[in-house]
Write a protein that holds these residues in place. Structure first.
Motif, PDB file in Angstrom:
ATOM      1  N   ILE A   7       0.765  -1.040  -0.102  1.00 39.69           N
ATOM      2  CA  ILE A   7       0.019   0.157  -0.018  1.00 39.69           C
ATOM      3  C   ILE A   7       1.101   1.148  -0.046  1.00 39.69           C
ATOM      4  O   ILE A   7       1.716   1.376   0.586  1.00 39.69           O
ATOM      5  N   TYR A   8       0.403   2.172  -0.893  1.00 35.58           N
ATOM      6  CA  TYR A   8       1.253   3.617  -1.090  1.00 35.58           C
ATOM      7  C   TYR A   8       0.223   4.727  -0.607  1.00 35.58           C
ATOM      8  O   TYR A   8      -1.004   4.541  -1.105  1.00 35.58           O
ATOM      9  N   LYS A   9       0.433   5.575   0.353  1.00 41.03           N
ATOM     10  CA  LYS A   9      -0.351   6.587   0.370  1.00 41.03           C
ATOM     11  C   LYS A   9       0.381   7.772  -0.281  1.00 41.03           C
ATOM     12  O   LYS A   9       1.464   8.292   0.423  1.00 41.03           O
ATOM     13  N   CYS A  10      -0.358   8.524  -0.974  1.00 39.71           N
ATOM     14  CA  CYS A  10       0.143   9.716  -1.712  1.00 39.71           C
ATOM     15  C   CYS A  10      -0.791  10.930  -1.431  1.00 39.71           C
ATOM     16  O   CYS A  10      -1.902  10.826  -1.622  1.00 39.71           O
ATOM     17  N   THR A  11       0.190  11.935  -1.156  1.00 36.75           N
ATOM     18  CA  THR A  11      -0.763  13.213  -1.290  1.00 36.75           C
ATOM     19  C   THR A  11      -0.361  13.856  -2.399  1.00 36.75           C
ATOM     20  O   THR A  11       0.949  14.064  -2.716  1.00 36.75           O
ATOM     21  N   VAL A  12      -1.090  14.230  -3.298  1.00 36.62           N
ATOM     22  CA  VAL A  12      -1.020  14.989  -4.684  1.00 36.62           C
ATOM     23  C   VAL A  12      -1.670  16.306  -4.685  1.00 36.62           C
ATOM     24  O   VAL A  12      -2.823  16.318  -4.403  1.00 36.62           O
ATOM     25  N   HIS A  13      -0.784  17.309  -4.761  1.00 30.44           N
ATOM     26  CA  HIS A  13      -1.139  18.653  -5.225  1.00 30.44           C
ATOM     27  C   HIS A  13      -1.390  18.747  -6.603  1.00 30.44           C
ATOM     28  O   HIS A  13      -0.347  19.000  -7.150  1.00 30.44           O
ATOM     29  N   LEU A  14      -2.686  18.803  -7.150  1.00 34.54           N
ATOM     30  CA  LEU A  14      -2.738  18.719  -8.435  1.00 34.54           C
ATOM     31  C   LEU A  14      -3.015  20.086  -8.911  1.00 34.54           C
ATOM     32  O   LEU A  14      -3.954  20.973  -8.329  1.00 34.54           O
ATOM     33  N   ASN A  15      -2.417  20.640  -9.881  1.00 36.75           N
ATOM     34  CA  ASN A  15      -2.550  21.976 -10.785  1.00 36.75           C
ATOM     35  C   ASN A  15      -2.781  21.877 -12.193  1.00 36.75           C
ATOM     36  O   ASN A  15      -1.785  21.604 -12.915  1.00 36.75           O
ATOM     37  N   ASP A  16      -4.054  21.597 -12.753  1.00 41.03           N
ATOM     38  CA  ASP A  16      -4.325  21.006 -13.844  1.00 41.03           C
ATOM     39  C   ASP A  16      -4.720  22.383 -14.755  1.00 41.03           C
ATOM     40  O   ASP A  16      -5.976  22.861 -14.575  1.00 41.03           O
ATOM     41  N   SER A  20      -8.495  23.768 -15.572  1.00 39.73           N
ATOM     42  CA  SER A  20      -8.546  24.548 -14.324  1.00 39.73           C
ATOM     43  C   SER A  20      -9.075  23.907 -13.028  1.00 39.73           C
ATOM     44  O   SER A  20     -10.158  24.173 -12.223  1.00 39.73           O
ATOM     45  N   ILE A  21      -8.500  22.771 -12.891  1.00 34.35           N
ATOM     46  CA  ILE A  21      -8.540  22.188 -11.561  1.00 34.35           C
ATOM     47  C   ILE A  21      -7.576  22.171 -10.776  1.00 34.35           C
ATOM     48  O   ILE A  21      -6.237  21.934 -11.100  1.00 34.35           O
ATOM     49  N   PHE A  22      -7.644  22.699  -9.245  1.00 30.87           N
ATOM     50  CA  PHE A  22      -6.518  22.741  -8.356  1.00 30.87           C
ATOM     51  C   PHE A  22      -7.239  22.309  -7.036  1.00 30.87           C
ATOM     52  O   PHE A  22      -8.092  22.725  -6.607  1.00 30.87           O
ATOM     53  N   ASP A  23      -6.488  21.108  -6.758  1.00 31.73           N
ATOM     54  CA  ASP A  23      -6.764  20.396  -5.400  1.00 31.73           C
ATOM     55  C   ASP A  23      -5.962  19.615  -4.962  1.00 31.73           C
ATOM     56  O   ASP A  23      -4.923  19.403  -5.461  1.00 31.73           O
ATOM     57  N   SER A  24      -6.031  19.329  -3.685  1.00 35.06           N
ATOM     58  CA  SER A  24      -4.915  18.428  -2.934  1.00 35.06           C
ATOM     59  C   SER A  24      -5.787  17.125  -2.824  1.00 35.06           C
ATOM     60  O   SER A  24      -6.923  17.087  -2.216  1.00 35.06           O
ATOM     61  N   LEU A  25      -5.236  16.051  -3.206  1.00 39.44           N
ATOM     62  CA  LEU A  25      -5.775  14.651  -3.169  1.00 39.44           C
ATOM     63  C   LEU A  25      -5.162  13.764  -2.434  1.00 39.44           C
ATOM     64  O   LEU A  25      -3.640  13.845  -2.259  1.00 39.44           O
ATOM     65  N   GLN A  26      -5.973  13.056  -1.506  1.00 34.50           N
ATOM     66  CA  GLN A  26      -5.202  12.106  -0.440  1.00 34.50           C
ATOM     67  C   GLN A  26      -5.419  10.637  -1.166  1.00 34.50           C
ATOM     68  O   GLN A  26      -6.718  10.102  -1.183  1.00 34.50           O
ATOM     69  N   GLU A 149       4.709  12.631  -0.983  1.00 41.73           N
ATOM     70  CA  GLU A 149       3.785  13.809  -1.543  1.00 41.73           C
ATOM     71  C   GLU A 149       4.440  14.376  -2.474  1.00 41.73           C
ATOM     72  O   GLU A 149       5.511  14.461  -2.698  1.00 41.73           O
ATOM     73  N   MET A 150       3.563  14.962  -3.344  1.00 45.81           N
ATOM     74  CA  MET A 150       4.226  15.405  -4.670  1.00 45.81           C
ATOM     75  C   MET A 150       3.011  16.709  -5.269  1.00 45.81           C
ATOM     76  O   MET A 150       2.040  16.772  -4.842  1.00 45.81           O
ATOM     77  N   SER A 151       3.861  17.464  -5.917  1.00 45.38           N
ATOM     78  CA  SER A 151       2.981  18.410  -6.855  1.00 45.38           C
ATOM     79  C   SER A 151       2.771  17.762  -8.200  1.00 45.38           C
ATOM     80  O   SER A 151       3.967  17.613  -8.897  1.00 45.38           O
ATOM     81  N   VAL A 152       1.619  17.884  -8.920  1.00 41.86           N
ATOM     82  CA  VAL A 152       1.414  17.646 -10.276  1.00 41.86           C
ATOM     83  C   VAL A 152       0.907  18.857 -11.035  1.00 41.86           C
ATOM     84  O   VAL A 152      -0.028  19.161 -10.754  1.00 41.86           O
TER      85      VAL A 152
END
Length: 195
Positions: A7-16, A20-26, A149-152
């Protein structure tokens, strides 16, 4: 004895910026015992490229008749089917009958050979096939930790991934595209207030 998924737990700070989608995903991802980290990473990047609040990872390799990622409507129809790897054309043909949109993301060293052998079988299919650069995916996969944790950032369909102080450019090349069904993409329907 059967092996369990990792199991991997990733926090992704998405800047699409494309949508025009800007969200933090768990996100929680399961690395299947027969799956390599590169494949799991491509699943994660495909999820980011298609992010929607109802987008879901499926059981993946343990259920070969389903995609890796899908988006179902409120009426339980499949709006989006995303496969990762080099699927058989027959599987994608079935997917095209079930889903409004079908996408395939290939990524490894055999992608070019797979496409040369499969291209003619894909011609009648309403699917989009894209290819990640394997070297870039491998380099980024080496950085993955079980909690990360990453920013995409997504611009013009290309991804920039930042992990810590390292920045990775992931190029996604168009291999094949054929518009089949006349239907707005699921994100356009969402903007218009549909489901």
């Amino acid at each position: 004895m059967a092996l369990n998924a990792t199991i991997y737990k990733c926090t992704v700070h998405l800047n699409d910026f494309d949508r025009s989608i800007f969200d933090s995903l768990q996100l929680t991802l399961a690395l299947h015992p027969s799956e390599k980290p590169e494949r799991m990473l491509v699943r994660l990047m495909a999820y980011c490229l298609h992010y929607h609040e109802r987008l879901e990872f499926t059981k993946g390799l343990s259920t070969p008749e389903t995609p890796d990622i899908w988006l179902k409507s409120l009426h339980d129809t499949v709006d989006l089917w995303v496969d990762v790897g080099e699927p058989a054309a027959e599987k994608i043909k079935k997917a095209c009958r079930q889903a409004a949109e079908v996408w395939v993301y290939s990524f490894n060293t055999k992608s070019d050979v797979w496409w040369q052998q499969s291209a003619s079988a894909f011609e009648p299919l309403s699917a989009e096939v894209r290819q990640f650069d394997f070297a870039a995916i491998t380099t980024l996969a080496e950085q993955l930790e079980r909690t990360c944790e990453m920013s995409v950032s997504i611009t013009d369909g290309q991804l920039t991934v930042t992990m810590g102080d390292r920045v990775f450019e992931l190029v996604v090349n168009l291999t094949y595209s054929k518009v089949g069904k006349v239907k707005l993409p699921y994100w356009e329907v969402q903007k218009m207030g549909g489901d």
